[in-house]
Write a protein that holds these residues in place. Structure first.
Motif, mmCIF file in Angstrom:
data_model
loop_
_atom_site.group_PDB
_atom_site.id
_atom_site.type_symbol
_atom_site.label_atom_id
_atom_site.label_comp_id
_atom_site.label_asym_id
_atom_site.label_seq_id
_atom_site.Cartn_x
_atom_site.Cartn_y
_atom_site.Cartn_z
ATOM 1 N N ALA A 10 35.003 11.356 -48.907
ATOM 2 C CA ALA A 10 35.341 12.712 -48.471
ATOM 3 C C ALA A 10 36.755 13.081 -48.907
ATOM 4 N N THR A 11 36.953 14.328 -49.284
ATOM 5 C CA THR A 11 38.284 14.840 -49.579
ATOM 6 C C THR A 11 38.879 15.423 -48.304
ATOM 7 N N LEU A 12 40.078 14.979 -47.940
ATOM 8 C CA LEU A 12 40.757 15.494 -46.755
ATOM 9 C C LEU A 12 41.594 16.715 -47.140
ATOM 10 N N GLY A 43 25.264 5.503 -43.964
ATOM 11 C CA GLY A 43 26.286 6.266 -44.651
ATOM 12 C C GLY A 43 25.828 7.630 -45.088
ATOM 13 N N LEU A 44 26.812 8.483 -45.371
ATOM 14 C CA LEU A 44 26.584 9.824 -45.886
ATOM 15 C C LEU A 44 27.579 10.041 -47.012
ATOM 16 N N HIS A 372 27.091 12.806 -35.135
ATOM 17 C CA HIS A 372 25.753 12.924 -35.690
ATOM 18 C C HIS A 372 25.619 14.229 -36.471
ATOM 19 N N VAL A 373 24.935 14.164 -37.593
ATOM 20 C CA VAL A 373 24.682 15.363 -38.383
ATOM 21 C C VAL A 373 23.700 16.252 -37.625
ATOM 22 N N ILE A 374 24.116 17.511 -37.378
ATOM 23 C CA ILE A 374 23.263 18.423 -36.615
ATOM 24 C C ILE A 374 22.773 19.591 -37.471
ATOM 25 N N ALA A 375 23.387 19.817 -38.636
ATOM 26 C CA ALA A 375 22.952 20.917 -39.501
ATOM 27 C C ALA A 375 23.400 20.637 -40.926
ATOM 28 N N ARG A 376 22.561 21.038 -41.852
ATOM 29 C CA ARG A 376 22.916 20.897 -43.266
ATOM 30 C C ARG A 376 22.336 22.081 -44.027
#
Length: 387
Positions: A10-12, A43-44, A372-376
Motif C-alpha cells: 500500500a502507498t501511504l 492478504g490483500l 474486514h473488507v466491507i465494500a469494494r
C-alpha cells in the motif's frame, strides 16, 4: 473470518510503500515491502492503491436523501429548499423513507464512509418521530459496516416532550435551527437545557442566514463557558462568519476556540463555505460534511468524502483531516490514523497520492471496517475506438 489480514504494497499519504498488518480490528504492524514475515496471513494486494484513514460523514440529512426528482426545489430565496421539503414529507410513507435511507447509507459505505451523523426532522406531521424510529432500525441493520448517529432536529414549535421522546426513540444528539424560532437566543438556551436534561450531545445549525448582526455561534460559545455544559457541542453551517471583518472574525474564532465546541463546515455549492483557515489557525479542529444527497438543498450531492475534502480548498493533508480525523472527533470516535494501535477503519483508493485522489475522485475503492473488507468498487471501463 480471519482476525488478521495483511494489506501488502500500500502507498501511504507520505509516499512510503508499506505492508500493513491488521489484527483484531486494529493496525498491528507497518513493515517495509522487503521485511521477512514470521508467518503467513490472509492478504490483500494494494499495489497501486493509496491507503487512508477511513472518512466519516459528520452532517447529512438522510430523511431528505434522494428526493430531488419527485420534490424539486422552490428557488425563491435562501429558505426555498426548506419550504420545498416541508410541504412534501406527508406524501412519503415509512417504506419510502426506509428505502431511500438504506440506499443512501449503502452509497456512503461504498464511497468509504464508516461513520455517519444524520440530522432528522422531528415534530412535523402526524407521526413526529417516524424518521428517528426508522433510522434506529437501520442503525441496527448496518452496525457491522458503519456507526450511525441520529440527531433529532425539532421543527419550530416542537414541544420539549417530543424532543425528549426523540431521545428515547433512538436519537443520541439534539439538534435544531434556532434562527427559525421567534427568539434565536431563547431557542438556543432551550435546546441546551434539553440536551443537559437528556444527557446527550448538542449539534446546532447556526448562522446560516443573511443577517450577520447577531452571531448565534458567539452567543452559544459564551453560554457554554458560563453554563459548564459538559457534553460535546457542535456548530454547523456558520455562513455569516464570511461577512465579518478580519478583526471581528479573529475575535469570534478565539471565542469559539475557548468554548471547545466543534465545528462542521459544509463546502458544497449549497453549503456554508465558512472560513476554515481562520478557524484552524485559532486551533479549532474543523470537520467537513456533505449535508445534502440529491435533495431539495443540492440536487447533485454525491455523498463522496473525496469530493467534500476537495471542495474545502485546503492543502491535501488538511482537507483529508477535515473528513477523517476531525469528522470522527465530532462523532466522539477515535481519530484513527495509519500507525500501530489505530482502529482498522481504512479506505484504499486507486491513486498514487492524496493530491491525485482529491483531483480525480477515483471510483476504484476498497473499504475496510474493523479490519474486514466491507465494500469494494471496481468500475468497468469500455472504450470503443472507431475503425
Amino acid at each position: 473470518m480471519s482476525d488478521t489480514i495483511t494489506l501488502s504494497g500500500a502507498t501511504l499519504p507520505d509516499g512510503r510503500t508499506r505492508d500493513v498488518v491488521l489484527r483484531n480490528g486494529r493496525i498491528s504492524v507497518l513493515r517495509g515491502p522487503d521485511h521477512p514475515y514470521q508467518r503467513a496471513f490472509a492478504g490483500l494486494d494494494l499495489a497501486g492503491y493509496l491507503l487512508l484513514p477511513a472518512p466519516a460523514e459528520p452532517h447529512v440529512h438522510l430523511d431528505r436523501a434522494l428526493t430531488w426528482q419527485p420534490v424539486g426545489s422552490d428557488p425563491d430565496g435562501r429558505d426555498g429548499a426548506i419550504r420545498s421539503w416541508r410541504v412534501r414529507p406527508a406524501r412519503y410513507g415509512l417504506g419510502d423513507l426506509r428505502r431511500r435511507s438504506r440506499e443512501a447509507l449503502r452509497t456512503l459505505t461504498a464511497r468509504g464512509v464508516t461513520a455517519v451523523r444524520t440530522h432528522l426532522d422531528i415534530g412535523d406531521g402526524r407521526v413526529p418521530l417516524r424518521a428517528v424510529e426508522v433510522m434506529a432500525e437501520l442503525r441496527a441493520e448496518f452496525h457491522r459496516v458503519l456507526d450511525l448517529q441520529i440527531v433529532a432536529m425539532p421543527a419550530p414549535g416542537t414541544t420539549d416532550r417530543t424532543i425528549v421522546d426523540a431521545v428515547s426513540a433512538g436519537a443520541r444528539v439534539i439538534g435544531g435551527r434556532p434562527r427559525l424560532a421567534p427568539d434565536c437566543r431563547q431557542e438556543t438556551r432551550r435546546l441546551l437545557r434539553l440536551a443537559d436534561r437528556a444527557e446527550v450531545a448538542l449539534d446546532l445549525h447556526l448562522d446560516d442566514g443573511f443577517d450577520p448582526r447577531m452571531l448565534a455561534v458567539g452567543d452559544l460559545a459564551r453560554l457554554l463557558r458560563a453554563s459548564g455544559f459538559g457534553r460535546p457541542v457542535t456548530a454547523s453551517h456558520l455562513a455569516n462568519l464570511n461577512r465579518l471583518s478580519p478583526s471581528a472574525l479573529g475575535r469570534v474564532t478565539e471565542t469559539i476556540a475557548a468554548s471547545r465546541m466543534r465545528v462542521v463546515a459544509l463546502p458544497s455549492p449549497r453549503g456554508c463555505g465558512l472560513p476554515m483557515r481562520a478557524l484552524l489557525a485559532a486551533g479549532v479542529p474543523v470537520a467537513a460534511g456533505g449535508d445534502h444527497l440529491r435533495d431539495t438543498g443540492h440536487p447533485m450531492g454525491r455523498a463522496d468524502p473525496l469530493a467534500t475534502a476537495a471542495a474545502t480548498g485546503l492543502a491535501p493533508d488538511r482537507a483529508w483531516a477535515a473528513v477523517a480525523g476531525h469528522a470522527r472527533a465530532v462523532l466522539g470516535l477515535e481519530s484513527g490514523g495509519l500507525e500501530p494501535g489505530a482502529p482498522a477503519d481504512l479506505l484504499a483508493v486507486r491513486a498514487t497520492s492524496l493530491a491525485e485522489a482529491l483531483r480525480t475522485l477515483p471510483e476504484d475503492r476498497i473499504v475496510i471496517k474493523s479490519g474486514h473488507v466491507i465494500a469494494r468498487t471496481a468500475p468497468t471501463r469500455k472504450v470503443r475506438v472507431a475503425a
